[in-house]
Design a protein around this motif. Structure first.
Motif, PDB file in Angstrom:
ATOM      1  N   GLY A  63       0.684  -1.409  -0.246  1.00 46.80           N
ATOM      2  CA  GLY A  63      -0.005  -0.130  -0.051  1.00 46.80           C
ATOM      3  C   GLY A  63       0.853   1.203   0.019  1.00 46.80           C
ATOM      4  N   LEU A  64       1.722   1.299  -0.766  1.00 53.26           N
ATOM      5  CA  LEU A  64       2.774   2.211  -0.880  1.00 53.26           C
ATOM      6  C   LEU A  64       2.379   3.528  -1.769  1.00 53.26           C
ATOM      7  CD1 LEU A  64       6.079   0.104  -0.913  1.00 53.26           C
ATOM      8  CD2 LEU A  64       4.920   1.376   1.030  1.00 53.26           C
ATOM      9  N   PHE A  65       1.268   4.467  -1.309  1.00 59.03           N
ATOM     10  CA  PHE A  65       0.743   5.187  -2.237  1.00 59.03           C
ATOM     11  C   PHE A  65       1.374   6.488  -2.266  1.00 59.03           C
ATOM     12  CE2 PHE A  65      -0.906   6.374   1.894  1.00 59.03           C
ATOM     13  CZ  PHE A  65      -1.252   7.502   1.877  1.00 59.03           C
ATOM     14  N   ALA A  66       2.298   6.789  -1.601  1.00 56.89           N
ATOM     15  CA  ALA A  66       3.082   8.148  -1.568  1.00 56.89           C
ATOM     16  C   ALA A  66       4.311   8.095  -1.830  1.00 56.89           C
ATOM     17  CB  ALA A  66       2.907   8.710   0.145  1.00 56.89           C
ATOM     18  N   ASN A  67       4.804   8.610  -3.131  1.00 56.83           N
ATOM     19  CA  ASN A  67       6.064   8.683  -3.457  1.00 56.83           C
ATOM     20  C   ASN A  67       6.813  10.055  -3.456  1.00 56.83           C
ATOM     21  OD1 ASN A  67       7.658   8.399  -6.501  1.00 56.83           O
ATOM     22  ND2 ASN A  67       8.448   7.371  -4.726  1.00 56.83           N
ATOM     23  N   LEU A  68       7.561  10.114  -2.764  1.00 53.58           N
ATOM     24  CA  LEU A  68       8.505  11.512  -2.352  1.00 53.58           C
ATOM     25  C   LEU A  68       9.874  11.254  -3.270  1.00 53.58           C
ATOM     26  CD1 LEU A  68       7.990  11.917   1.623  1.00 53.58           C
ATOM     27  CD2 LEU A  68       6.206  12.373  -0.351  1.00 53.58           C
ATOM     28  N   ARG A  69      10.031  12.419  -4.253  1.00 48.36           N
ATOM     29  CA  ARG A  69      11.134  12.380  -4.608  1.00 48.36           C
ATOM     30  C   ARG A  69      11.641  13.735  -4.844  1.00 48.36           C
ATOM     31  NH1 ARG A  69      10.126   8.322 -10.135  1.00 48.36           N
ATOM     32  NH2 ARG A  69      10.060   6.762  -8.660  1.00 48.36           N
ATOM     33  N   PRO A  70      12.518  14.009  -4.030  1.00 48.68           N
ATOM     34  CA  PRO A  70      13.067  15.364  -3.861  1.00 48.68           C
ATOM     35  C   PRO A  70      14.487  15.631  -4.656  1.00 48.68           C
ATOM     36  CG  PRO A  70      14.057  13.863  -1.956  1.00 48.68           C
ATOM     37  CD  PRO A  70      13.148  12.963  -2.866  1.00 48.68           C
ATOM     38  N   VAL A  71      14.287  16.706  -5.372  1.00 46.72           N
ATOM     39  CA  VAL A  71      15.319  17.214  -6.422  1.00 46.72           C
ATOM     40  C   VAL A  71      15.898  18.478  -5.772  1.00 46.72           C
ATOM     41  CG1 VAL A  71      15.700  18.045  -9.000  1.00 46.72           C
ATOM     42  CG2 VAL A  71      13.950  16.309  -8.262  1.00 46.72           C
ATOM     43  N   LYS A  72      17.242  18.553  -5.824  1.00 47.84           N
ATOM     44  CA  LYS A  72      18.049  19.430  -5.450  1.00 47.84           C
ATOM     45  C   LYS A  72      19.310  19.640  -5.901  1.00 47.84           C
ATOM     46  CE  LYS A  72      18.847  22.125  -1.401  1.00 47.84           C
ATOM     47  NZ  LYS A  72      18.707  22.153   0.286  1.00 47.84           N
ATOM     48  N   LEU A  73      19.337  20.549  -6.831  1.00 52.46           N
ATOM     49  CA  LEU A  73      20.641  20.901  -7.515  1.00 52.46           C
ATOM     50  C   LEU A  73      21.571  21.508  -6.631  1.00 52.46           C
ATOM     51  CD1 LEU A  73      22.270  21.070 -10.365  1.00 52.46           C
ATOM     52  CD2 LEU A  73      21.277  23.437 -10.586  1.00 52.46           C
TER      53      LEU A  73
ATOM     54  N   LEU B  10      27.075  21.899  -8.427  1.00 53.26           N
ATOM     55  CA  LEU B  10      26.841  21.075  -9.621  1.00 53.26           C
ATOM     56  C   LEU B  10      26.137  21.852 -10.751  1.00 53.26           C
ATOM     57  CD1 LEU B  10      25.766  17.436  -8.389  1.00 53.26           C
ATOM     58  CD2 LEU B  10      28.125  18.186  -9.408  1.00 53.26           C
ATOM     59  N   ALA B  11      26.029  23.066 -10.547  1.00 55.59           N
ATOM     60  CA  ALA B  11      25.383  23.972 -11.316  1.00 55.59           C
ATOM     61  C   ALA B  11      25.589  23.551 -12.934  1.00 55.59           C
ATOM     62  CB  ALA B  11      25.759  25.604 -11.237  1.00 55.59           C
ATOM     63  N   HIS B  12      26.999  23.374 -13.162  1.00 55.96           N
ATOM     64  CA  HIS B  12      27.318  23.042 -14.700  1.00 55.96           C
ATOM     65  C   HIS B  12      26.818  21.461 -15.075  1.00 55.96           C
ATOM     66  CE1 HIS B  12      29.943  20.255 -12.274  1.00 55.96           C
ATOM     67  NE2 HIS B  12      29.779  19.492 -13.155  1.00 55.96           N
ATOM     68  N   ALA B  13      26.086  20.608 -14.144  1.00 56.98           N
ATOM     69  CA  ALA B  13      25.559  19.461 -14.645  1.00 56.98           C
ATOM     70  C   ALA B  13      24.038  19.607 -14.717  1.00 56.98           C
ATOM     71  CB  ALA B  13      25.754  18.348 -13.505  1.00 56.98           C
ATOM     72  N   CYS B  14      23.675  20.697 -14.571  1.00 56.92           N
ATOM     73  CA  CYS B  14      22.091  20.821 -14.764  1.00 56.92           C
ATOM     74  C   CYS B  14      21.938  21.580 -16.340  1.00 56.92           C
ATOM     75  CB  CYS B  14      21.922  22.172 -14.030  1.00 56.92           C
ATOM     76  SG  CYS B  14      20.006  22.840 -14.275  1.00 56.92           S
TER      77      CYS B  14
ATOM     78  N   SER C 281       9.090  13.716 -12.876  1.00 50.78           N
ATOM     79  CA  SER C 281      10.157  13.452 -11.710  1.00 50.78           C
ATOM     80  C   SER C 281      11.458  12.871 -12.461  1.00 50.78           C
ATOM     81  CB  SER C 281       9.898  12.105 -10.824  1.00 50.78           C
ATOM     82  OG  SER C 281       9.572  11.031 -11.101  1.00 50.78           O
ATOM     83  N   ASP C 282      11.420  12.350 -13.884  1.00 47.44           N
ATOM     84  CA  ASP C 282      12.690  12.205 -14.524  1.00 47.44           C
ATOM     85  C   ASP C 282      12.967  13.419 -15.027  1.00 47.44           C
ATOM     86  OD1 ASP C 282      12.508   9.510 -13.913  1.00 47.44           O
ATOM     87  OD2 ASP C 282      12.988   9.022 -16.154  1.00 47.44           O
ATOM     88  N   GLU C 283      12.071  14.306 -15.515  1.00 44.46           N
ATOM     89  CA  GLU C 283      12.487  15.516 -16.015  1.00 44.46           C
ATOM     90  C   GLU C 283      13.176  16.580 -14.915  1.00 44.46           C
ATOM     91  OE1 GLU C 283       9.259  17.993 -17.678  1.00 44.46           O
ATOM     92  OE2 GLU C 283      10.780  19.477 -18.269  1.00 44.46           O
ATOM     93  N   ALA C 284      12.428  16.623 -13.801  1.00 48.90           N
ATOM     94  CA  ALA C 284      13.074  17.446 -12.589  1.00 48.90           C
ATOM     95  C   ALA C 284      14.501  16.657 -12.211  1.00 48.90           C
ATOM     96  CB  ALA C 284      11.985  17.205 -11.426  1.00 48.90           C
ATOM     97  N   ALA C 285      14.553  15.524 -12.166  1.00 41.67           N
ATOM     98  CA  ALA C 285      15.819  14.931 -11.858  1.00 41.67           C
ATOM     99  C   ALA C 285      17.057  15.513 -12.749  1.00 41.67           C
ATOM    100  CB  ALA C 285      15.682  13.231 -11.830  1.00 41.67           C
ATOM    101  N   ALA C 286      16.715  15.465 -14.014  1.00 42.92           N
ATOM    102  CA  ALA C 286      17.733  16.059 -14.755  1.00 42.92           C
ATOM    103  C   ALA C 286      18.073  17.525 -14.305  1.00 42.92           C
ATOM    104  CB  ALA C 286      17.377  16.001 -16.259  1.00 42.92           C
ATOM    105  N   LEU C 287      17.229  18.181 -13.722  1.00 46.28           N
ATOM    106  CA  LEU C 287      17.618  19.598 -13.512  1.00 46.28           C
ATOM    107  C   LEU C 287      18.411  19.499 -12.255  1.00 46.28           C
ATOM    108  CD1 LEU C 287      14.084  21.125 -13.952  1.00 46.28           C
ATOM    109  CD2 LEU C 287      16.002  21.145 -15.504  1.00 46.28           C
ATOM    110  N   GLY C 288      18.227  18.245 -11.411  1.00 44.90           N
ATOM    111  CA  GLY C 288      19.071  18.161 -10.186  1.00 44.90           C
ATOM    112  C   GLY C 288      20.397  17.918 -10.539  1.00 44.90           C
ATOM    113  N   GLY C 289      20.687  17.592 -11.815  1.00 45.38           N
ATOM    114  CA  GLY C 289      22.137  17.438 -12.243  1.00 45.38           C
ATOM    115  C   GLY C 289      22.398  15.946 -12.720  1.00 45.38           C
ATOM    116  N   SER C 290      21.535  14.866 -12.231  1.00 45.04           N
ATOM    117  CA  SER C 290      21.616  13.719 -12.928  1.00 45.04           C
ATOM    118  C   SER C 290      20.547  12.935 -12.288  1.00 45.04           C
ATOM    119  CB  SER C 290      23.219  13.100 -12.574  1.00 45.04           C
ATOM    120  OG  SER C 290      23.071  11.725 -12.755  1.00 45.04           O
TER     121      SER C 290
END
Ligand code: IPM
Ligand code: MG
Length: 368
Positions: free
Chosen positions: A103-113, A117-121, A255-264
């Protein structure tokens, strides 16, 4: 001394090598903060099929049920997956099954650049503003992933029809909305709810229910955005987002799109939580990236997403916030000291040293 049981399921591809680093980090954290972790490893995914004939062997499921939380690696191998029926493949038979079973209904994905790592964004510096810091809250047990019917019909004459069903009930939307509002309260108090209310029945209901739940959180600013616009706004002005609330499929994509913004994608941890039971929250913690078979076993993978997932486990399932912060700070230090796995390395960055999976794990362990 506090004592916790962890099921560690490394899975396939880069899973085992990043899991090894996460366990190393947990072991030093355990000594430093004085709690005891009973970590039991078990096979899942292709490792489960090879060991016991099933992507989620009975013994592995039993271990999960008797544990306080699951630390997961990743499953699925694109080369081997097509060789077995789709219902038996690791994604469905292990990952999606565990999400539903617990019953794992809540998925939290924290993205922080991280600043370093500004260059990796992929975005220009001026679009990064003061820094990108977004929490994607994704509904994880409903919508198109699980809706019935889900099937492919043979209409004859070589014509097939595939059907997936998007379905949400009011209570399913309410409970994930509460999670998102509560998370926003602990952050910058801004919630953007994502839907497709201009086209989908699901979108209309989603928007109505989230708006209603929002009346209980007057201190949180709520706005709504269509998913196509949300995808674009992430590219144009990611700093406008604090918490993004998404149904299952939209959350997977954004969340994949946001992850790329976080560097990788190799930096994005996740926590999948069920209902809180007597103060304890059973959780499932996994990096959001996949098995990356192309780099598996070569000491190239970034272990940070797995290590940060372990930190989320300490915080959300065990209430060990101080220890979680220590791991997060150690990751920040390793990055600030110039340690870079291939995914975040740039030859033009001064002071950067290219390291492997082990060395990154060592740098983080040393910083605890
Ligand atoms: C994720 C993954 C999974 C999903 C796959 C592996 C089934 O992409 O956790 O984001 O689609 O949920
Ligand atoms: Mg995904």
């Amino acid at each position: 001394m506090k004592h916790f049981n962890i099921a560690a399921l490394a899975g396939d591809g880069i899973g085992p090598e990043v899991m090894r680093e996460a366990i190393k980090v947990l072991r030093v954290t355990e000594r430093k903060f004085g709690f005891a972790l009973n970590i039991t490893e078990a096979p899942v995914g292709w490792a489960g099929i090879d060991a016991a004939g099933k992507a989620l062997p009975e013994a592995t499921l039993a271990l999960c049920k008797s544990s306080d939380s699951i630390l997961f690696g990743s499953v699925g191998l694109p080369d081997r997956d097509p060789t077995i029926p789709k219902e038996e493949r690791p994604e469905r038979a292990a990952l999606l099954r565990i999400r539903k079973e617990f019953g794992l209904f809540a998925n939290l994905r924290p993205v922080k650049l991280p600043q370093a790592l500004a260059h990796a964004c992929p975005l220009a510096k001026e679009r990064q503003g003061e820094g990108i810091d977004i929490l994607v809250v994704r509904e994880l047990t409903g919508g198109m992933y699980f809706g019935q019917p889900k099937k492919t019909d043979d209409l004859g004459a070589g014509v097939f029809r595939a059907i997936d069903t998007m379905v949400y009930t009011t209570p399913e939307i309410e409970r994930i909305a509460h999670v998102a509002f509560q998370a926003a309260r602990l952050r910058r108090k801004k919630l953007t709810s994502i839907d497709k209310a201009n086209v989908l029945e699901n979108g209309i209901l989603w928007r109505e229910v989230v708006t209603r739940v929002g009346k209980n959180y007057a201190d949180v600013t709520l706005d709504h955005m269509f998913v196509d616009n949300g995808a674009m706004q992430l590219m144009l002005r990611p700093t406008q987002f604090d918490v993004m609330l998404c149904e299952n499929m939209f959350g997977d994509i954004l969340s994949d799109e946001a992850a790329a913004l976080g560097g990788s994608l190799g930096m994005l941890p996740s926590a999948s939580l069920g209902a809180t039971n007597g103060g304890n929250t059973f959780g499932f913690y996994e990096p959001a990236g996949g098995t990356a078979p192309d780099i598996a076993g070569k000491n190239l993978a970034n272990p940070i997403a797995q290590i940060l997932s372990a930190a989320l486990m300490l915080r959300h399932s065990f209430g060990l916030n101080e220890a979680a912060v220590a791991i997060e700070s150690a990751v920040a230090k390793a990055i600030n000291d110039g340690n870079r796995t291939g995914d975040i390395f740039s030859a033009t960055e001064s002071g950067a040293k290219r390291v492997g999976t082990h060395e990154m794990g060592d740098a983080i362990t040393a910083a605890i």
